[in-house]
Write a protein that holds these residues in place. Structure first.
Motif, PDB file in Angstrom:
ATOM      1  N   SER A 117      -6.985   3.930  -1.168  1.00 17.46           N
ATOM      2  CA  SER A 117      -6.801   2.491  -0.965  1.00 17.46           C
ATOM      3  C   SER A 117      -8.014   1.687  -1.410  1.00 17.46           C
ATOM      4  O   SER A 117      -7.882   0.657  -2.086  1.00 17.46           O
ATOM      5  CB  SER A 117      -6.498   2.207   0.513  1.00 17.46           C
ATOM      6  N   HIS A 127      -7.893  -1.042  -4.511  1.00 20.66           N
ATOM      7  CA  HIS A 127      -8.017  -2.486  -4.299  1.00 20.66           C
ATOM      8  C   HIS A 127      -9.207  -3.065  -5.059  1.00 20.66           C
ATOM      9  O   HIS A 127      -9.156  -4.207  -5.538  1.00 20.66           O
ATOM     10  CB  HIS A 127      -8.145  -2.781  -2.798  1.00 20.66           C
ATOM     11  N   ILE A 162      -9.456  -2.735   4.589  1.00 24.81           N
ATOM     12  CA  ILE A 162      -9.528  -3.244   3.219  1.00 24.81           C
ATOM     13  C   ILE A 162     -10.112  -4.644   3.142  1.00 24.81           C
ATOM     14  O   ILE A 162     -11.014  -4.923   2.350  1.00 24.81           O
ATOM     15  CB  ILE A 162      -8.125  -3.220   2.579  1.00 24.81           C
ATOM     16  N   LEU A 194       0.540  -2.437   4.799  1.00 24.53           N
ATOM     17  CA  LEU A 194       0.201  -1.022   4.987  1.00 24.53           C
ATOM     18  C   LEU A 194       1.361  -0.189   5.531  1.00 24.53           C
ATOM     19  O   LEU A 194       1.267   1.027   5.617  1.00 24.53           O
ATOM     20  CB  LEU A 194      -1.000  -0.909   5.941  1.00 24.53           C
ATOM     21  N   ASP A 205       2.718   2.792   3.301  1.00 23.63           N
ATOM     22  CA  ASP A 205       1.762   3.909   3.240  1.00 23.63           C
ATOM     23  C   ASP A 205       1.784   4.707   4.534  1.00 23.63           C
ATOM     24  O   ASP A 205       1.813   5.947   4.515  1.00 23.63           O
ATOM     25  CB  ASP A 205       0.360   3.365   2.972  1.00 23.63           C
ATOM     26  N   HIS A 240      -1.847  -7.849   2.374  1.00 22.84           N
ATOM     27  CA  HIS A 240      -1.987  -6.393   2.291  1.00 22.84           C
ATOM     28  C   HIS A 240      -1.005  -5.758   3.266  1.00 22.84           C
ATOM     29  O   HIS A 240      -1.115  -5.933   4.477  1.00 22.84           O
ATOM     30  CB  HIS A 240      -3.419  -5.965   2.630  1.00 22.84           C
ATOM     31  N   SER A 262       0.975  -2.332  -6.169  1.00 22.08           N
ATOM     32  CA  SER A 262       0.518  -1.368  -5.168  1.00 22.08           C
ATOM     33  C   SER A 262      -0.821  -0.797  -5.596  1.00 22.08           C
ATOM     34  O   SER A 262      -1.153  -0.792  -6.786  1.00 22.08           O
ATOM     35  CB  SER A 262       1.545  -0.243  -5.000  1.00 22.08           C
ATOM     36  N   ASP A 263      -1.594  -0.328  -4.626  1.00 25.07           N
ATOM     37  CA  ASP A 263      -2.905   0.246  -4.942  1.00 25.07           C
ATOM     38  C   ASP A 263      -2.812   1.682  -5.423  1.00 25.07           C
ATOM     39  O   ASP A 263      -3.614   2.148  -6.206  1.00 25.07           O
ATOM     40  CB  ASP A 263      -3.830   0.158  -3.722  1.00 25.07           C
ATOM     41  N   ASP A 315       0.828  -1.207   0.000  1.00 23.99           N
ATOM     42  CA  ASP A 315       0.000   0.000   0.000  1.00 23.99           C
ATOM     43  C   ASP A 315       0.862   1.257   0.000  1.00 23.99           C
ATOM     44  O   ASP A 315       1.748   1.420   0.831  1.00 23.99           O
ATOM     45  CB  ASP A 315      -0.898  -0.011   1.247  1.00 23.99           C
TER      46      ASP A 315
END
Length: 933
Positions: free
Chosen positions: A96, A100, A143, A213, A216, A211, A263-264, A54
């Protein structure tokens, strides 16, 4: 009573106009009832591992260290030896959730769906997870749940950490990624001794989703160029290498596992995302394993001229870029599950290492899957449209659909695979265009209805202004004497015809509102047509040249404001023009000091639109300076009014307390950011001060005197204290400068009224907001009141775009809310940023309330002019809405209309709040009376 009724009707009409844009442009593109499509051939992979880092930027991932080494050595080796790589291009908003959804479901979620829920799935959509046999996922609670909730059956398993772990003040946000890798390792270790779990894992069509995070979170907290962000990339790379080793070991190195790393969304240099900057929309994509091409070396130039290949030292390896939604059909093809039925992605064949037959069949399946959506959309629209009014999409009629399918099957049978693939890609392209055609089929019809209602409402407001607030010569007219029952019958007939037409077409309930609203609106306009006759008959006695001049200037001013939505620097041009108003109007000779103050105030305020809305580097010292400027401005404010309105002891004590409070709030951001830099977390005392300040910001002014100077100063100090806590740099200087200009505006309007010889002029020192206005002294509107109303609209737009707007909320810097909280919470953080945007609004609204009281105008009269100006702007933006070009262009044009409509509705509500804030007073205690015997 009539004013309340008018207010409620106006509010209802504007809410309907506001909501109409969602039915016209923001309706969900999803259709249901399609048959899932899958390739009959055996897939190359039995399982898929999807890793989403992310917030990872493409350049941060691909760029090498100065010494030539990679930040992600394992994944770099995959790119150079056994995988295919490229850039995944995301769409706005780069957040995000929609990122996704595009990755896993293959479609670009509409804005209305994003607004309905963050953690859960507000609309039913298919996904690769739903089509899989089993999906195991680890990561963020923001998410993972939305894909589990939308899945049929109970085969999507989620493992999430507590939401409190997403803390921007964390000493090490990369622990979020460490948690995921640790959980995955424990999962496969436990599966070795758990026979039922092992049996499930050994089945085909399984998906594992990681996922991550941490990148991010570190990017938000420390910026993407920070050591924390870059080191987190290395941690992820190490974690992926270990995870791949564990997976391969568990499955006995059977060569049946495919891996996708992407990556998103990316991130700007200042640690935000949400908009369309390349740093936000360019994300890395690395695919390897079963069914994927190994690294392809090229000698010729590649079809990418963005300049990154040389910087990344990857010009010798084939780069395959994709749209983000294309990854979903790629994953489905690798493990042999149906492509998500709502997917609009196109299978990127250059990633597949398989036979030409498999590629052709996979592309054919992709084409049929997209065509199924088109056919369902066409059927739905055909069923709800009268046959003689239905116009099919000519490039893909039913006969052409059948011809495409027949030709594709023949080409595959003849082993002309390249021709079949090309034909299927053409069918996908036409199907996607056809989906847009039917999705926007009713747009013109609804748009005409809304415009008709808009023009009618604006015309009615103008007639109300002329009838009730202008000095027109009243004359009897034929129209006035005509009975209204004929007009009412005509409107009833029109209503019946429209209703029957919508019933036959089985239109949604909201269509009735948009189509029927113009009927009563225009009925009201025609009933007031006698006022127009009075205006025409009064024309000879009116100063026509002066009226024409005002009309031209206001039209030019409205255009300037419209352009300022696209180019904020136009506000600088506007403020520069406003600064010379006292010199052109002759006020300079009567009030030199106030005219110079106005001139300097406009020029200082004009500097803010030249500064970036987002992307500022934090400068807490400027926040402290803003606090000092606020105290200095307040002292000047008190000094200028000390002779005219002496302070009572209670007011003096309150102002001293509020000024000390502002000093504390100016210091708290510095203390907070210092503590966070030292990774000591958010001090509890700072958090208490911040939330207490926010909670009391609208109550403390109600304790002060309702005298004009006293109440305005109390409001200014209370709101600025909160604004300082939400600031990180130069924007903290905006409220003091704006407040000073507003104070000068109040004073200079008094001089303007004196110059015009208006008898209703009232000394500022004698104004008490709580006093009832003498109805007998309320005057009629003058031409100069149009200027006052325009000034108000201009300052409202300046307050909105001066330092912060919707873009700064969409791409906001989390550092702005660190005094309140550091744990990620999109709703609380968004609410705090919205309040930061509203504070300058309230300052301008309080000023406008003061001018209305000081000029002896009813609160309704000036606001009606404001309403007309705002509605003309909104109508302008309605025509500027476009459904072509880039997604960012489309979204921007729509957001401008939404902003203006929201502003109009918001100002109607805020006027009530402002009236309470200026005129009401809270008495917490009363001094007891002394009784003598």
């Amino acid at each position: 009573m009539r004013m309340i009724t008018f207010f409620l009707v106006g509010l209802t009409v504007h809410v309907i106009f506001f909501l109409s844009i969602f039915d016209i442009y923001f309706t969900s593109p999803l259709v249901h009832g399609m048959t899932p499509q899958a390739t009959s051939l055996a897939p190359p992979a039995s399982r898929l591992v999807l890793v989403v880092a992310d917030g990872l930027r493409a350049d941060s991932f691909f760029t090498l260290h100065p010494d030539g080494s990679s930040r992600a050595p394992y994944l770099r080796s995959v790119i150079e030896e056994r995988g295919t790589w490229g850039v995944s291009h995301t769409r706005v908003p780069t957040e995000s959730r929609p990122g996704h959804v595009a990755l896993i479901a293959g479609f670009y979620e509409d804005v209305s769906a994003v607004a309905k829920g963050w953690k859960e799935n507000p609309v039913e959509f298919d996904s690769v997870f739903n089509e899989s046999r089993h999906t195991w996922s680890w990561g963020s609670p923001d998410i993972l749940p939305m894909f589990a909730k939308g899945a049929s059956g109970d085969h999507v398993y989620t493992y999430t950490y507590p939401a409190e772990e997403e803390d921007f003040a964390s000493t090490d946000a990369s622990r979020l990624d460490t948690w995921v890798f640790t959980q995955v390792k424990s999962f496969f270790q436990s599966a070795k001794s758990n026979s039922s779990l092992r049996a499930s894992l050994l089945e085909d069509k399984n998906v594992f989703f990681l996922h991550l995070l941490g990148i991010d979170t570190n990017g938000h907290a420390h910026r993407p160029m920070s050591q924390e962000y870059l080191e987190n990339i290395g941690l992820v790379d190490t974690g992926v290498a270990e995870m791949v080793s564990q997976v391969e070991d568990f499955f006995g190195y059977d060569g049946r596992t495919a891996y996708v790393f992407t990556s998103d969304h990316g991130m700007t240099n200042w640690g935000s995302h949400g908009a369309g900057h390349p740093s936000e929309t360019l994300t890395p994509l690395v695919v390897w394993g079963a069914g994927v091409h190994s690294a392809q070396r090229v000698t010729e130039s590649q079809p990418y001229d963005d300049g990154y290949l040389q910087d990344w030292k990857l010009e010798h390896l084939r780069r395959v870029d994709v749209s983000q939604a294309d990854i979903a059909p790629l994953m489905a093809s690798l493990i042999g599950v149906p492509i998500p039925v709502n997917s609009v992605g196109v299978l990127p064949l250059l990633y597949l290492n398989n036979s030409d037959l498999f590629k052709a069949e996979s592309m054919y399946t992709n084409a049929i899957q997209v065509l199924e959506q088109f056919k369902m959309k066409m059927t739905q629209k055909k069923e709800t449209t009268l046959s003689f009014l239905f116009t099919p999409y000519q490039l893909l009629t039913e006969s052409k659909q059948a011809e495409f399918i027949r030709k594709a099957r023949i080409l595959i049978q003849l082993q002309k695979y390249e021709d079949a693939i090309s034909l299927c890609q053409s069918l996908i392209s036409r199907s996607l265009d056809g989906l847009v055609y039917y999705h926007t089929y009713d747009r013109f019809f609804l748009g005409c209805s809304v415009v008709l209602g808009f023009v009618g409402w604006t015309s009615y407001v103008v007639l109300v202004i002329l009838k009730t607030h202008a000095s027109l010569n009243r004359h009897p007219s034929v129209l006035k004497q005509t009975p209204s029952h004929t007009l009412a019958r005509l409107c009833m007939c029109v209503t019946v015809v429209i209703t029957v037409f919508l019933l036959i077409q089985r239109s949604p309930a909201t269509y009735y509102i948009y189509c029927l609203l113009p009927v009563p609106v225009w009925y009201s306009v025609l009933k007031e047509s006698g006022t127009l006759t009075d205006l025409i008959q009064s024309a000879p006695s009116l100063p026509l040249w002066k009226c024409f001049g005002y009309f031209v200037l206001v039209a030019f001013g409205i255009e300037l404001l419209v352009v300022s939505f696209f180019y904020r620097t136009m506000l600088t041009v506007g403020l520069t023009l406003l600064s010379i108003w006292p010199f052109l109007s002759g006020l300079f000779g009567k009030a030199k000091f106030r005219s110079l103050s106005w001139f300097l105030g406009c020029l200082f305020l004009s500097l803010f639109p030249l500064m970036p809305v987002v992307g500022r580097e934090p400068n807490i010292h400027l926040v402290t300076c803003a606090g000092l400027l606020t105290l200095f401005t307040s002292l000047c404010y008190l000094w200028s009014s000390r002779q005219r309105t002496p302070l009572h002891l209670s007011d003096r004590q309150q102002f001293v307390t509020q000024m000390l409070h502002v000093a504390v709030c100016a210091y708290v951001p510095s203390l907070t950011h210092s503590s966070l830099q030292q990774k000591q977390g958010l001090p509890l005392v700072n958090q208490i001060i911040s939330w207490t300040t926010l909670g009391s910001s609208m109550l403390v002014p109600l304790l002060s005197s309702t005298r004009l100077f006293h109440r305005l100063l109390s409001i200014f100090l209370s709101l600025t204290a909160t604004y300082l806590l939400l600031s990180t740099g130069s924007e903290a200087l905006f409220p003091p400068v704006l407040s000073w200009l507003m104070f000068v505006w109040i004073n200079i309007e008094q001089e303007a009224m004196l110059a015009q010889g208006v008898s209703g002029r009232q000394e500022l020192s004698t104004i008490d907001f709580s006093a009832n206005i003498d109805i007998a002294k309320i005057r009629q509107l003058k031409l100069d009141d149009i200027r006052r109303s325009y000034f108000f609209v201009f300052f409202i737009i300046t307050a909105f775009f001066g330092t912060g707007n919707i873009a700064s909320i969409n791409s906001f810097d989390p550092a702005s809310v660190y005094c309140f909280l550091t744990v990620f919470n999109p709703f609380i953080m968004g609410g705090l940023m919205m309040w930061k945007v509203i504070i300058p609004f309230i300052i301008v609204m309080c000023t406008f309330e003061t001018i209305q009281v000081a000029t002896q105008l009813s609160s309704r009269s000036l606001f009606l002019i404001v309403l007309v100006i705002s509605d003309l702007m909104a109508l302008h933006f309605f025509f500027l809405v476009q459904d072509y070009g880039s997604w960012l262009d489309i979204g921007t044009s729509i957001s401008h209309y939404v902003i203006v409509m929201s502003m109009t509705i918001f100002l109607m509500l805020l006027s009530v709040v402002t009236h309470i804030l200026t005129s009401q007073r809270l008495i917490l205690w009363r001094r007891p009376k002394l009784h003598f015997p």
